[in-house]
Motif scaffolding. Structure first.
Motif, PDB file in Angstrom:
ATOM      1  N   GLU A 259       0.857  -1.180   0.000  1.00  0.00           N
ATOM      2  CA  GLU A 259       0.000   0.000   0.000  1.00  0.00           C
ATOM      3  C   GLU A 259       0.899   1.239   0.000  1.00  0.00           C
ATOM      4  OE1 GLU A 259      -3.236   0.298  -0.133  1.00  0.00           O
ATOM      5  OE2 GLU A 259      -3.999  -1.723   0.292  1.00  0.00           O
ATOM      6  N   PHE A 260       0.529   2.233  -0.803  1.00  0.00           N
ATOM      7  CA  PHE A 260       1.340   3.436  -0.937  1.00  0.00           C
ATOM      8  C   PHE A 260       0.629   4.636  -0.323  1.00  0.00           C
ATOM      9  CE2 PHE A 260       2.994   0.470  -3.905  1.00  0.00           C
ATOM     10  CZ  PHE A 260       4.354   0.748  -3.993  1.00  0.00           C
ATOM     11  N   PHE A 261       1.401   5.411   0.453  1.00  0.00           N
ATOM     12  CA  PHE A 261       0.877   6.567   1.169  1.00  0.00           C
ATOM     13  C   PHE A 261       1.675   7.814   0.789  1.00  0.00           C
ATOM     14  CE2 PHE A 261       0.097   2.767   3.619  1.00  0.00           C
ATOM     15  CZ  PHE A 261      -1.225   2.885   4.016  1.00  0.00           C
ATOM     16  N   THR A 262       1.007   8.957   0.813  1.00  0.00           N
ATOM     17  CA  THR A 262       1.662  10.199   0.431  1.00  0.00           C
ATOM     18  C   THR A 262       2.512  10.773   1.551  1.00  0.00           C
ATOM     19  OG1 THR A 262      -0.297  11.455   1.101  1.00  0.00           O
ATOM     20  CG2 THR A 262      -0.149  10.791  -1.216  1.00  0.00           C
ATOM     21  N   ASP A 263       2.306  10.312   2.784  1.00  0.00           N
ATOM     22  CA  ASP A 263       2.967  10.921   3.927  1.00  0.00           C
ATOM     23  C   ASP A 263       3.298   9.856   4.957  1.00  0.00           C
ATOM     24  OD1 ASP A 263       2.530  12.287   6.834  1.00  0.00           O
ATOM     25  OD2 ASP A 263       3.380  13.724   5.428  1.00  0.00           O
ATOM     26  N   ALA A 264       4.459  10.016   5.617  1.00  0.00           N
ATOM     27  CA  ALA A 264       4.886   9.034   6.613  1.00  0.00           C
ATOM     28  C   ALA A 264       3.943   9.004   7.813  1.00  0.00           C
ATOM     29  CB  ALA A 264       6.308   9.337   7.060  1.00  0.00           C
ATOM     30  N   ASN A 265       3.396  10.149   8.193  1.00  0.00           N
ATOM     31  CA  ASN A 265       2.478  10.194   9.326  1.00  0.00           C
ATOM     32  C   ASN A 265       1.184   9.453   9.014  1.00  0.00           C
ATOM     33  OD1 ASN A 265       4.209  11.707  10.974  1.00  0.00           O
ATOM     34  ND2 ASN A 265       3.512  13.629  10.067  1.00  0.00           N
ATOM     35  N   VAL A 266       0.706   9.595   7.775  1.00  0.00           N
ATOM     36  CA  VAL A 266      -0.505   8.882   7.359  1.00  0.00           C
ATOM     37  C   VAL A 266      -0.257   7.373   7.386  1.00  0.00           C
ATOM     38  CG1 VAL A 266      -2.144   8.521   5.472  1.00  0.00           C
ATOM     39  CG2 VAL A 266      -1.288  10.820   5.956  1.00  0.00           C
ATOM     40  N   ARG A 267       0.929   6.973   6.943  1.00  0.00           N
ATOM     41  CA  ARG A 267       1.268   5.545   6.974  1.00  0.00           C
ATOM     42  C   ARG A 267       1.279   5.019   8.411  1.00  0.00           C
ATOM     43  NH1 ARG A 267       7.169   3.489   5.182  1.00  0.00           N
ATOM     44  NH2 ARG A 267       7.654   5.020   6.807  1.00  0.00           N
ATOM     45  N   PHE A 268       1.832   5.794   9.339  1.00  0.00           N
ATOM     46  CA  PHE A 268       1.873   5.353  10.731  1.00  0.00           C
ATOM     47  C   PHE A 268       0.465   5.199  11.303  1.00  0.00           C
ATOM     48  CE2 PHE A 268       2.380   6.387  15.355  1.00  0.00           C
ATOM     49  CZ  PHE A 268       3.022   5.202  15.699  1.00  0.00           C
ATOM     50  N   GLU A 269      -0.405   6.123  10.974  1.00  0.00           N
ATOM     51  CA  GLU A 269      -1.789   6.022  11.445  1.00  0.00           C
ATOM     52  C   GLU A 269      -2.471   4.794  10.849  1.00  0.00           C
ATOM     53  OE1 GLU A 269      -3.166   7.783  13.862  1.00  0.00           O
ATOM     54  OE2 GLU A 269      -1.200   8.757  14.063  1.00  0.00           O
ATOM     55  N   ALA A 270      -2.163   4.480   9.604  1.00  0.00           N
ATOM     56  CA  ALA A 270      -2.723   3.279   8.976  1.00  0.00           C
ATOM     57  C   ALA A 270      -2.227   2.013   9.677  1.00  0.00           C
ATOM     58  CB  ALA A 270      -2.348   3.247   7.488  1.00  0.00           C
ATOM     59  N   PHE A 271      -0.971   2.039  10.091  1.00  0.00           N
ATOM     60  CA  PHE A 271      -0.428   0.897  10.832  1.00  0.00           C
ATOM     61  C   PHE A 271      -1.133   0.746  12.173  1.00  0.00           C
ATOM     62  CE2 PHE A 271       2.762  -0.642  13.956  1.00  0.00           C
ATOM     63  CZ  PHE A 271       2.847  -1.955  13.504  1.00  0.00           C
ATOM     64  N   LYS A 272      -1.304   1.837  12.896  1.00  0.00           N
ATOM     65  CA  LYS A 272      -1.996   1.781  14.180  1.00  0.00           C
ATOM     66  C   LYS A 272      -3.418   1.265  14.020  1.00  0.00           C
ATOM     67  CE  LYS A 272      -1.671   5.416  16.805  1.00  0.00           C
ATOM     68  NZ  LYS A 272      -1.618   6.856  17.189  1.00  0.00           N
ATOM     69  N   ALA A 273      -4.045   1.585  12.890  1.00  0.00           N
ATOM     70  CA  ALA A 273      -5.422   1.153  12.641  1.00  0.00           C
ATOM     71  C   ALA A 273      -5.506  -0.279  12.124  1.00  0.00           C
ATOM     72  CB  ALA A 273      -6.085   2.105  11.643  1.00  0.00           C
ATOM     73  N   GLY A 274      -4.348  -0.921  11.903  1.00  0.00           N
ATOM     74  CA  GLY A 274      -4.351  -2.310  11.453  1.00  0.00           C
ATOM     75  C   GLY A 274      -4.449  -2.485   9.957  1.00  0.00           C
ATOM     76  N   GLU A 275      -4.298  -1.396   9.187  1.00  0.00           N
ATOM     77  CA  GLU A 275      -4.457  -1.492   7.739  1.00  0.00           C
ATOM     78  C   GLU A 275      -3.204  -2.025   7.055  1.00  0.00           C
ATOM     79  OE1 GLU A 275      -5.684   2.324   6.372  1.00  0.00           O
ATOM     80  OE2 GLU A 275      -7.384   2.428   7.742  1.00  0.00           O
TER      81      GLU A 275
END
Length: 605
Positions: A259-275
């Motif tokens: 999965e590709f994200f535009t921002d490192a912070n968005v990626r971290f939030e996706a990880f915390k959410a289990g995505e």
């Protein structure tokens, strides 16, 4: 790193001379090859030492990447291909064991043979080697791949191809490369080129970026994608090499989704959410403070630290010496002095990681402190009049008092700038022609930590009267501009290995001053550096190799091209608890190519 028995090597050398004197010009083909001595694994090895041969197959892993992609051809200059795809979708004649400094074992090739001085190398293809469409890998495919990559591929392939005097088929499954220069590493470098299917590219422009799924030989094939959003790979159940010892216990997931994200912070939030299932954390401060969320507390997510024995590599802000502002070493040293490392490190990561001190820091290849001695001094002596100051004497990075103002180092910076012709008038740093000290810092979108570092640095530069401009652009533009060296300063990250070789010319060679697409972002042109690289390539013993590496490290560090930040230390990986790796034997290179997802597996417990 394994030690070498020099007495034993001497006996082997004598034996080789006797063999040659009788007219026999070569030894028997081997299952592997090492840069020095013999490869560590015997011909009947069961698996790579850091793979679990009994790892279960199945399951899925979801990886998160910052950026985007618009190509599935990682072998050309154009386009943006997911970096993992180069290693998951393609194979070479030989494969790396990442538990040795530089040794290769047969992959598409069942054996390798070399001339007495490695002036040629010959490979014998495995009869069972196949592309994923079931067609056999032929010598014609191999020869086409080498010529195409060497003439139309990414510039990284050009250097080795130019050293091939002749490529010829020497048997039904044999191919030989004869070299036009002395370079002991070439036999290994040639063995690692990806092999492509010639028929797929007939009538097509190989150098054109494309999302066409390639026909490769590796364990994974493209299953689904949406440009710039996600890429799904599936394990090929008919993969030709699944029973090879080299592949046993590797490539265990049925599906790999990126999965590709535009921002490192968005990626971290996706990880915390289990995505996504895995998160690599490069900031030691964040590792200690931000990984306290419900999934972590419940045990659904766990933390693993993976140590390594490789050099730290380099990470920091590179100055482009093609820009006249940065051509003077005194200016570059002033820029390093103005970078208040101690304050920035404390602010950004709680001063939790040590600073990178040189290009091969944290390894046996790193320069030793103080003046050059012994072999290192001898290697540098012929170039003494053209080396940057402190190369032979020993260069060290400046240290501040940790306060925000950094007064002592700023005074030193101002003095050096004045020597180089820069003075402050009416609050503006300018030269004798009245030109202001203005330059552009180019950053990639989504690199939030880097932006914080640069913002703190820019405030210091403005107090000096400089006029830096920060430009944040997307990954495609960033690649285009850095390939063309269109920047004053940029964030620079280069990994380093325990077996530096031909690629060092791509990093530091003078050709990169004008040739686009190399990794010589700083634009350095140093005959001394090239001489050390050539010595590294042609020495026959570890002591000579290390001396040349130490000398190169001194030249690079004293060149003052990069403002280094902190070392990464061990890899920090947070991951779902159903993901596992062989913790009882980690590779020498740690979390590197060939580790995640290659030797991990899925298992609920």
């Amino acid at each position: 790193m394994r030690s070498i028995n020099f007495a034993w090597l001497g006996q082997i050398a004598c034996t080789a001379c006797m063999i040659l004197s009788t007219g026999i010009a070569q030894a028997e083909p081997q299952h592997g090859i090492a840069m020095y001595g013999s490869p560590a694994l015997p011909q009947d090895f069961v698996s790579l030492p850091y793979a679990n041969p009994d790892a279960p197959k199945g399951g899925r892993i979801i990886l998160g990447e910052v950026g985007s992609f618009d190509s599935l051809n990682p072998h050309i200059l154009k386009g943006r291909a997911p970096w993992q795809w180069r290693y998951l979708g393609y194979e070479g004649l030989m494969g790396r064991n990442w538990d040795e400094p530089f040794s290769l074992y047969g992959l598409l090739a069942e054996s390798i043979d070399v001339g007495p001085n490695r002036q040629w190398v010959e490979f014998t293809l495995r009869p069972e080697a196949k592309f994923w469409d079931g067609s056999p890998v032929t010598v014609e495919d191999v020869m086409w791949s080498y010529e195409t990559l060497g003439t139309k591929g990414h510039p990284k392939y050009l250097g080795a191809w130019q050293k091939v005097a002749k490529m010829e088929q020497t048997g039904a499954r044999k191919i030989r490369f004869t070299f036009n220069t002395e370079d002991r590493e070439l036999a290994l470098i040639i063995g690692m080129r990806p092999i492509l299917k010639k028929a797929q590219y007939e009538g097509k422009d190989f150098a054109a970026s494309s999302l066409e799924a390639p026909i490769g030989t590796a364990p994974y094939v493209v299953d689904d994608l949406e440009q710039g959003r996600y890429l799904v790979l599936k394990r090929n159940p008919d993969y030709w090499g699944k029973d090879l010892p080299f592949r046993r216990g590797t490539h265990n997931f049925d599906e790999i989704r990126m999965e590709f994200f535009t921002d490192a912070n968005v990626r971290f939030e996706a990880f915390k959410a289990g995505e996504i299932d895995v998160m690599r954390e490069g900031n030691a401060g964040k590792w200690a403070t931000l990984y306290d969320f419900p999934a972590m507390r419940s045990g659904e997510v766990v933390k693993s630290e993976i140590p390594h024995q490789r050099p730290t590599g380099l990470k920091g802000l590179v100055m482009n010496t093609r820009n006249p502002i940065f051509a003077d070493w005194r200016v570059r040293q002033a820029m390093i002095l103005a970078f208040n490392y101690e304050f920035i490190s404390q602010t950004v990561n709680g001063h939790a990681a040590p600073r990178i001190k040189s290009y091969f820091d944290n390894s046996v290849l790193a320069m030793e402190p103080g003046p050059a001695k012994g072999r290192v001094a001898d290697l540098l002596a012929p170039f003494a009049d053209q080396l940057p100051p402190d190369t032979i004497e020993g260069y060290t990075l400046p240290v501040s008092d940790g306060s925000e103002r950094n007064r002592k180092n700023i005074r030193k910076a101002m003095a050096l700038l004045a020597e180089a012709g820069w003075d402050v008038e009416n609050g503006v740093m300018q030269n004798s022609a009245g030109q202001p000290f203005a330059f552009e810092i180019v950053l990639k979108q989504g690199a939030s930590e880097v932006r914080t570092i640069v913002d703190l640095y820019v405030e210091s530069l403005k107090r000096l009267g400089m006029q830096p401009t920060v430009t944040v652009i997307d990954k495609a533009q960033y690649k285009e501009r850095t390939n063309a060296y269109d920047f004053g300063m940029a964030f620079y990250s280069r990994g380093a290995s325990l077996s530096p070789g031909n690629e060092q010319m791509l990093y530091w060679g003078g050709d990169g001053v004008t040739r686009p697409g190399t990794r010589n972002w700083m634009g350095m042109d140093s005959p001394a550096a090239e001489a050390m690289i050539n010595r590294m390539l042609n020495t026959t013993d570890q002591k000579g190799f290390r001396a040349a590496a130490h000398a190169l490290d001194r030249i690079l560090a004293a060149g003052r091209y990069v403002i280094p930040i902190w070392a990464g230390g061990p890899s920090r990986i947070a991951h779902k608890s159903f993901l596992h790796y062989p913790a009882e034997h980690l590779p020498m290179y740690g979390d590197w190519i060939g580790f995640l997802p290659d030797v991990w597996w899925y298992e609920e417990r």
